[in-house]
Write an enzyme that holds these catalytic residues in place. Structure first.
Site, PDB file in Angstrom:
ATOM      1  N   CYS A  10       6.617  92.803  21.298  1.00 35.98           N
ATOM      2  CA  CYS A  10       7.872  92.352  20.697  1.00 35.98           C
ATOM      3  C   CYS A  10       7.925  90.825  20.690  1.00 35.98           C
ATOM      4  CB  CYS A  10       9.045  92.917  21.496  1.00 35.98           C
ATOM      5  SG  CYS A  10      10.651  92.258  21.028  1.00 35.98           S
ATOM      6  N   SER A  11       8.153  90.233  19.525  1.00 38.62           N
ATOM      7  CA  SER A  11       8.171  88.761  19.432  1.00 38.62           C
ATOM      8  C   SER A  11       9.312  88.154  20.242  1.00 38.62           C
ATOM      9  CB  SER A  11       8.265  88.314  17.974  1.00 38.62           C
ATOM     10  OG  SER A  11       9.485  88.738  17.395  1.00 38.62           O
TER      11      SER A  11
END
Length: 113
Positions: A10-11
């Site tokens: 997940c960024s």
């Protein structure tokens, strides 16, 4: 001790981790998709975050849409759904002593560092 509940894919979670690393403070990383939380741990996190269980759910996840959306679920049933499907848990979650925050936006993590 600072703890981040992290999903490396997940960024926003990676950005949150970078903020903690830049703080120079000691911390631990919990990859909650690998080290799944039990109902008690998740309930404690929700209490620290001072939110209701539904506020921690990623409602755009396929699993939520297919299996839970539109159903009348109790708080305990929502917690159980997140325990059984940890991808449903919003991320990252950062805990520092008795304070916790969901790192969305990641800059909100600074509030508890």
């Amino acid at each position: 001790m600072i703890k981040i509940y992290h999903n490396p894919r997940c960024s926003k979670s990676r950005q949150g981790l970078a903020i903690i690393e830049e703080s120079g403070k000691e911390f631990t990383v919990v990859k909650y998709l690998d080290e799944t939380l039990d109902e008690k741990e998740l309930s404690e996190l929700i209490t620290l975050l001072n939110i209701s269980p539904i506020e921690l759910v990623r409602k755009n996840e396929k699993t939520w849409k297919e299996d839970y959306k539109g159903k009348e679920l109790s708080d305990q049933e929502i917690i159980k759904a997140m325990v059984e499907n940890p991808k449903l848990i919003e991320r990252p979650i950062v805990v520092n002593n008795k304070k916790a925050v969901i790192g969305r936006p990641p800059e909100s993590i600074n509030d508890i560092l």
